[in-house]
Design a protein around this motif. Structure first.
Motif, short mmCIF file in Angstrom:
data_model
loop_
_atom_site.label_atom_id
_atom_site.label_comp_id
_atom_site.label_asym_id
_atom_site.label_seq_id
_atom_site.Cartn_x
_atom_site.Cartn_y
_atom_site.Cartn_z
N PRO A 38 2.23 -14.18 4.69
CA PRO A 38 1.13 -14.88 5.35
C PRO A 38 0.47 -14.00 6.41
O PRO A 38 0.99 -12.95 6.79
N ASN A 39 -0.69 -14.44 6.90
CA ASN A 39 -1.35 -13.75 8.00
C ASN A 39 -0.40 -13.70 9.20
O ASN A 39 0.26 -14.68 9.53
N GLY A 40 -0.37 -12.55 9.86
CA GLY A 40 0.48 -12.40 11.03
C GLY A 40 1.92 -12.07 10.73
O GLY A 40 2.74 -11.98 11.65
N LYS A 43 2.27 -7.32 7.81
CA LYS A 43 1.96 -6.44 6.68
C LYS A 43 1.14 -5.23 7.13
O LYS A 43 1.49 -4.08 6.81
N SER A 44 0.05 -5.46 7.85
CA SER A 44 -0.77 -4.34 8.30
C SER A 44 -0.01 -3.44 9.26
O SER A 44 -0.18 -2.21 9.25
N GLN A 83 -8.22 -1.92 5.42
CA GLN A 83 -8.90 -3.18 5.14
C GLN A 83 -10.41 -2.99 5.13
O GLN A 83 -10.95 -2.16 5.87
N ASP A 154 -4.52 -1.51 2.02
CA ASP A 154 -4.39 -2.71 2.83
C ASP A 154 -5.47 -3.72 2.42
O ASP A 154 -6.63 -3.60 2.84
N GLU A 155 -5.10 -4.68 1.61
CA GLU A 155 -6.04 -5.72 1.14
C GLU A 155 -7.35 -5.10 0.62
O GLU A 155 -8.45 -5.53 1.02
N ALA A 158 -9.75 -7.77 -1.25
CA ALA A 158 -9.80 -9.13 -0.71
C ALA A 158 -11.19 -9.75 -0.80
O ALA A 158 -11.33 -10.94 -1.05
N SER A 186 -0.95 -4.07 -0.18
CA SER A 186 -0.87 -5.34 0.53
C SER A 186 -1.91 -6.28 -0.05
O SER A 186 -3.06 -5.91 -0.23
N SER A 187 -1.49 -7.52 -0.34
CA SER A 187 -2.43 -8.46 -0.94
C SER A 187 -1.96 -9.89 -0.72
O SER A 187 -0.76 -10.19 -0.71
N HIS A 188 -2.95 -10.80 -0.53
CA HIS A 188 -2.67 -12.23 -0.52
C HIS A 188 -2.74 -12.83 -1.92
O HIS A 188 -2.28 -13.95 -2.13
#
Length: 300
Positions: A38-40, A43-44, A83, A154-155, A158, A186-188
């Motif tokens: 999740p966000n936070g 990951k970054s 990103q 990084d995403e 997105a 990194s991906s959601h």
């Protein structure tokens, strides 16, 4: 073989805010690694640590056997797409390739020109006038033309529409194959991860919740369905990850630590990557997670 990424009790704080804590990783080379959470979750932060853009507060991280960004030679072995796939809006596509050639001693101009031609980018067109998908392709081209041993993204897809994202993922796999490189993505978007990644790292609550080759992780987890009383009395060595109860019975995603699940009064089904990830994220969100097995334990 030297791991592509190794971390031991890795942690990072920004003032009083903890971004990562007690992260242990041991990722072999030659993998396309999906980093999800999740966000936070951190990951970054993990990607920035891997690139050497920031330093850890505690613990150790090694990328390709050395401290990240240890020297110019090590920097040349890592390609990074941040990103929003940053490019220089006032520079043309050709300008980006010329800049890449000046900054990277191992620059593969033929690879860069071949990729630009194949995806149909006009070398004279300014990057600021490209579509989101085209900017992502340009950023990937610049990173790949370094001929790195590790691509970190990084995403990167997105903001892309489904068609552009599909094309970007196809090109990512092609670039990794051509380079013989590893990639950390990194991906959601769990379907994207399932499509291109063969190794998985799940971050939540600033910690590694799950890590390993996708084939092994899926083989080590199942979904069981049965009466609540049966599901609540699991055999030794079977760890519940996520349990849901309903009037008609109970369902649990479980990890069998000692091999195949013993026969019991329940139905056993395979889980897919999305269900596996969501189960670990749900457990972390409920505050019931336990430390992920160390890499040496997970491969016994």
């Amino acid at each position: 073989m030297t791991p592509v990424l190794q971390a031991v009790r890795l942690g990072k704080r920004y003032g009083r805010h903890r971004a990562l804590a007690d992260c242990d990783l041991d990722i072999p080379q030659g993998r396309v690694i999906g980093l999800v959470g999740p966000n936070g979750a951190g990951k970054s932060t993990l990607l920035n640590l891997s690139c050497g853009l920031i330093k850890p507060t505690e613990g150790v991280i090694r990328v390709l056997g050395a401290e990240p960004a240890a020297n110019p030679a090590h920097l040349a072995r890592v390609g990074f797409v941040a990103q929003d796939t940053p490019v220089y809006g006032d520079l043309s596509v050709a300008d980006h390739l010329r800049l890449g050639a000046r900054l990277n001693p191992g620059w593969d101009g033929a690879l860069a020109r071949r990729r630009i031609a194949r995806i149909g980018l006009d070398p004279k067109r300014r990057a600021g006038r490209l579509s989101g998908g085209q900017r992502a392709q340009l950023a990937l081209t610049v990173a790949a033309a370094k001929r790195p041993d590790l691509l970190i993204l990084d995403e990167p897809a997105a903001a892309l529409d489904p068609l552009a994202r599909s094309g970007f993922l196809d090109d990512l796999l092609e670039a990794v194959t051509e380079l013989g490189a590893s990639a950390l993505l990194s991906s959601h978007a769990l379907p994207d991860v399932a499509r291109v990644c063969d190794h998985l790292v799940v971050l939540a609550d600033h910690r590694v919740q799950l890590a390993g080759d996708v084939v092994d992780l899926l083989a080590g987890h199942v979904r069981i369905t049965g009466a609540r009383s049966d599901v609540e009395r699991l055999p030794a060595g079977v760890e519940p990850i996520r349990v849901e109860h309903s009037p008609g019975g109970s369902t649990a995603v479980v990890r069998a630590e000692r091999g195949p699940l013993p026969a019991g009064p329940w139905r056993v089904d395979a889980v897919d990557l999305e269900e596996l990830v969501l189960s670990y994220l749900t457990r972390a969100n409920e505050g019931t997670s336990r430390p992920v097995p160390k890499p040496t334990e997970a491969h016994r």
